[in-house]
Design an enzyme around this catalytic site. Structure first.
Site, PDB file in Angstrom:
ATOM      1  CB  CYS A   1     -40.984  39.126  20.577  1.00 32.78           C
ATOM      2  SG  CYS A   1     -41.357  37.526  20.418  1.00 32.78           S
TER       3      CYS A   1
ATOM      4  CD  GLU B   1     -36.992  35.166  26.138  1.00 33.35           C
ATOM      5  OE1 GLU B   1     -36.867  35.798  24.791  1.00 33.35           O
ATOM      6  OE2 GLU B   1     -36.414  34.526  26.601  1.00 33.35           O
TER       7      GLU B   1
HETATM    8  P1  NAP Z   1     -44.678  46.270  28.170  1.00 34.95           P
HETATM    9  O1  NAP Z   1     -45.423  47.648  27.789  1.00 34.95           O
HETATM   10  O2  NAP Z   1     -43.282  46.393  28.319  1.00 34.95           O
HETATM   11  O3  NAP Z   1     -45.186  45.463  29.062  1.00 34.95           O
HETATM   12  C1  NAP Z   1     -45.117  44.206  29.444  1.00 34.95           C
HETATM   13  C2  NAP Z   1     -45.462  43.789  30.895  1.00 34.95           C
HETATM   14  O4  NAP Z   1     -44.965  44.611  31.765  1.00 34.95           O
HETATM   15  C3  NAP Z   1     -47.045  44.020  30.934  1.00 34.95           C
HETATM   16  O5  NAP Z   1     -47.686  43.006  31.764  1.00 34.95           O
HETATM   17  C4  NAP Z   1     -47.169  45.181  31.818  1.00 34.95           C
HETATM   18  O6  NAP Z   1     -48.253  45.333  32.635  1.00 34.95           O
HETATM   19  C5  NAP Z   1     -45.959  45.103  32.869  1.00 34.95           C
HETATM   20  N1  NAP Z   1     -45.409  46.343  33.315  1.00 34.95           N
HETATM   21  C6  NAP Z   1     -45.476  47.544  32.805  1.00 34.95           C
HETATM   22  N2  NAP Z   1     -44.806  48.107  33.887  1.00 34.95           N
HETATM   23  C7  NAP Z   1     -44.176  47.578  34.801  1.00 34.95           C
HETATM   24  C8  NAP Z   1     -43.339  47.539  35.804  1.00 34.95           C
HETATM   25  N3  NAP Z   1     -42.912  48.949  36.162  1.00 34.95           N
HETATM   26  N4  NAP Z   1     -42.903  46.734  36.740  1.00 34.95           N
HETATM   27  C9  NAP Z   1     -43.387  45.425  36.359  1.00 34.95           C
HETATM   28  N5  NAP Z   1     -44.250  45.069  35.051  1.00 34.95           N
HETATM   29  C10 NAP Z   1     -44.604  46.225  34.350  1.00 34.95           C
HETATM   30  O7  NAP Z   1     -44.804  45.461  26.516  1.00 34.95           O
HETATM   31  P2  NAP Z   1     -46.072  45.190  25.739  1.00 34.95           P
HETATM   32  O8  NAP Z   1     -46.515  46.465  25.196  1.00 34.95           O
HETATM   33  O9  NAP Z   1     -47.084  44.388  26.748  1.00 34.95           O
HETATM   34  O10 NAP Z   1     -45.417  44.071  24.672  1.00 34.95           O
HETATM   35  C11 NAP Z   1     -44.892  44.480  23.819  1.00 34.95           C
HETATM   36  C12 NAP Z   1     -43.281  44.293  23.835  1.00 34.95           C
HETATM   37  O11 NAP Z   1     -43.129  43.201  23.969  1.00 34.95           O
HETATM   38  C13 NAP Z   1     -42.728  44.510  22.402  1.00 34.95           C
HETATM   39  O12 NAP Z   1     -41.606  45.386  22.601  1.00 34.95           O
HETATM   40  C14 NAP Z   1     -42.265  42.963  21.821  1.00 34.95           C
HETATM   41  O13 NAP Z   1     -41.097  43.041  21.212  1.00 34.95           O
HETATM   42  C15 NAP Z   1     -42.074  42.690  23.121  1.00 34.95           C
HETATM   43  N6  NAP Z   1     -42.118  41.180  23.188  1.00 34.95           N
HETATM   44  C16 NAP Z   1     -41.108  40.058  23.417  1.00 34.95           C
HETATM   45  C17 NAP Z   1     -41.099  38.737  23.319  1.00 34.95           C
HETATM   46  C18 NAP Z   1     -40.004  38.086  23.843  1.00 34.95           C
HETATM   47  O14 NAP Z   1     -40.285  36.650  23.697  1.00 34.95           O
HETATM   48  N7  NAP Z   1     -38.878  38.390  23.609  1.00 34.95           N
HETATM   49  C19 NAP Z   1     -42.536  38.330  23.067  1.00 34.95           C
HETATM   50  C20 NAP Z   1     -43.583  39.164  23.039  1.00 34.95           C
HETATM   51  C21 NAP Z   1     -43.529  40.544  23.007  1.00 34.95           C
HETATM   52  P3  NAP Z   1     -49.355  46.334  32.020  1.00 34.95           P
HETATM   53  O15 NAP Z   1     -49.927  46.013  30.730  1.00 34.95           O
HETATM   54  O16 NAP Z   1     -50.425  46.353  33.064  1.00 34.95           O
HETATM   55  O17 NAP Z   1     -48.946  47.545  32.081  1.00 34.95           O
END
Ligand code: NAP
Length: 525
Positions: free
Chosen positions: A294, A255
């Site tokens: 999102c 997602e």
């Molecule tokens: P993010 O930076 O992509 O991080 C998401 C998750 O991935 C975090 O738990 C992060 O951990 C982890 N992560 C980071 N690098 C990784 C790697 N190399 N391998 C495995 N996991 C890793 O996203 P965010 O800033 O938390 O969230 C915002 C984004 O999420 C927005 O773009 C939003 O649109 C999207 N979103 C989508 C949905 C949906 O249902 N489609 C819902 C909510 C949000 P750390 O925090 O420890 O780095």
């Protein structure tokens, strides 16, 4: 305060000083998390065994009862979750409710509908097939719970809902869960897991919590596991292309982010109810979680002759909307989650401004109510006007994860549909029109690139569930850029945690095997 990990039925602190969790209004440090040095391999093994077998010896009905108990425990601690949401996410009451109450509702919803699958340990799919001339040999498809773990890597914006919307269908399926909340807001998910563990509802190994970097988590997943990721498209690409994930063909559900659209129909002139309904929706979308959803509207499409009036109506409401410290009861828009997110939003906004004019907001130095702009992480609600239509370089691509939206004019469905599609796959589009022909053209034109379309007409008025609101009975997800994943949709969510296989054998044996199994048709009811 350092928040420990919960691994193999024990609370274990990471060895490094770790990442600081901060209050986005004051900038104060609240807690620290670290997963450094913890044994993730053994934790996943412990989840698979004994966690998995202990869950799967129960029927679906018994696991549904377990979800009901989890729902009760979480509901009893709701006030504490609101307190943490205020501190760590700068959440207004409405923001906290969206996340926390959404989480509680989803858990209770799955507890309720899970009862339909009361008996058996797997599901029978479709009718028995005859595979021999005399009918002694046949085939029967089944759905069986995966014998691995479900690894949840979540985004920072929904620490409560993100945990529950994934946990409920996985646990109901009989699959142990590994929860890895996003670091900046891990406290809330940590507290919820702690409450569930303390209540002793789940067998040892059924729940694991990793607080801090995902580190080598994906190095330890196996063929029978499931990775369910929510976050940005960039991280999604890293998860999807992880060597171990690829080599073992681990099932991955993504997602990701999404450039969502709201469309005002040609019959939505100023003064009409449709116009007012969309203005109201836009205000709500800007305010709730300061646009950090999102599903938030990022692009608003309106007929060229109506666009200016629409921008003015939104601006006029925004000019009286209080933005600032959520401890002030008049505040409707809180901060983004931290300084890094603020910087990312402002950078995205600068890109959009290279090809848009500002209709409202856009002041990087605006003064939030009751907060120090140096220490806090606010983004002023901003409405832009896109001037380049389909040719825009950034408007259809850059997700500013805050209260920022772009108005775009259209002349007919012929130019509207390609622009909406230019989002390259989105979670949701909403259409406000009384014209069934227009609606039909839009739905047929964009349906394949959207997970959800919300149609609002005058008969519906304000009785719709909301552009940005995800309800557990309906599909959440979207193709392309939105990740290509599917979540929720009632019991269909269980498909992610089951494997389809066919047994070919003596028909009498197949009958015996099928007898205790609920029918997988129930997933679609
Ligand atoms: P993010 O930076 O992509 O991080 C998401 C998750 O991935 C975090 O738990 C992060 O951990 C982890 N992560 C980071 N690098 C990784 C790697 N190399 N391998 C495995 N996991 C890793 O996203 P965010 O800033 O938390 O969230 C915002 C984004 O999420 C927005 O773009 C939003 O649109 C999207 N979103 C989508 C949905 C949906 O249902 N489609 C819902 C909510 C949000 P750390 O925090 O420890 O780095």
């Amino acid at each position: 305060m350092k928040l420990p990990n919960y691994l193999a039925d024990k609370w274990v602190a990471g060895s490094a000083p770790g990442t600081a969790l901060v209050d986005p209004v004051t900038g104060d440090e609240l807690a620290r998390i670290s997963s450094e040095g913890v044994d993730l391999h053994s934790a996943l093994e412990f989840a698979r065994t004994p966690g998995g077998p202990a869950l799967r010896q129960l029927t679906y009905g018994q696991r549904a009862e377990m979800l009901a108990k989890i729902g009760e425990v979480l509901a009893a601690n709701r006030d504490e979750y609101f307190r943490i949401s205020l501190l760590n996410l700068g959440a207004t009451q409405a923001d906290a409710s969206f996340d926390v109450d959404g989480a509680l509702y989803t858990m209770k919803y799955y507890a309720k509908i899970g009862g339909a699958l009361a008996d058996g340990q797997m599901l029978k799919e479709g009718a028995a097939l005859s595979l021999s001339k005399t009918g002694v040999f046949g085939g029967q498809h089944f759905l069986t719970p995966a014998k691995g773990v479900a690894v949840f890597i979540n985004a920072f914006n929904f620490p409560a809902w993100g945990f529950c919307e994934k946990a409920a269908p996985a646990l109901l399926s009989g699959v142990p869960i590994v929860v890895k909340p996003a670091s900046p807001t891990a406290w809330l998910a940590h507290r919820m897991v702690e409450d569930v563990v303390k209540a002793g509802i789940l067998p040892p190994g059924a729940i694991t919590l990793v607080c801090g970097s995902a580190g080598g988590l994906l190095d330890h997943v196996r063929e029978e596991d499931i990775v369910s990721f929510t976050g940005s498209a960039d991280t999604a690409a890293r998860v999807r292309s992880h060597t171990n994930v690829l080599r073992r063909s681990v099932r991955v559900n993504i997602e990701a982010d999404s450039i969502n659209s709201a469309i005002l129909g040609p019959d939505g002139a100023a003064g009409r109810d449709l116009f007012e309904l969309l203005v109201k929706e836009v205000l709500k979308e800007m305010s709730i979680k300061a646009g950090q959803k999102c599903t938030t509207i990022r692009r608003i499409f309106a007929p060229r002759p109506i666009l200016k009036a629409f921008g003015e109506a939104v601006s006029s409401r925004l000019s009286t909307t209080k933005v600032g410290n959520p401890r002030n009861a008049e505040v409707k828009v809180g901060p983004v989650v931290n300084k890094a997110q603020q910087a990312a939003c402002l950078e995205g906004l600068r890109k959009l401004r290279t090809e848009c004019s500002v209709v409202f907001g856009g002041d990087e130095h605006f003064q939030p109510v009751d907060a120090d702009s140096q220490r806090s992480a606010f983004v002023q609600p901003t409405v832009l006007l896109g001037n380049n239509g389909l040719a825009s370089k950034y408007v259809h691509d850059v997700e500013v994860f805050g209260p920022v939206m772009t108005l775009i004019a259209y002349d007919s469905p012929k130019d509207l549909i390609p622009m909406v599609r230019r989002g390259s796959g989105s979670l949701v589009a909403s259409v406000f029109s009384n014209d069934p022909g227009f609606l039909q053209e839009i739905v047929l034109g964009i349906g394949d690139l959207h997970g959800r379309i919300v149609a609002v007409d005058s008969t519906v008025g304000s009785q719709h569930t909301g552009h940005g609101n995800v309800v557990p009975s309906c599909l959440h997800g979207g193709p392309g850029r939105a990740g290509g994943g599917e979540e929720l949709a009632g019991l269909r969510a269980l498909l992610l945690y089951h494997r389809r296989f066919v047994v070919q054998g003596p028909v009498n044996y197949l009958k015996e095997l099928s007898a205790p199994c609920a029918d997988s048709n129930l997933l679609y009811s």
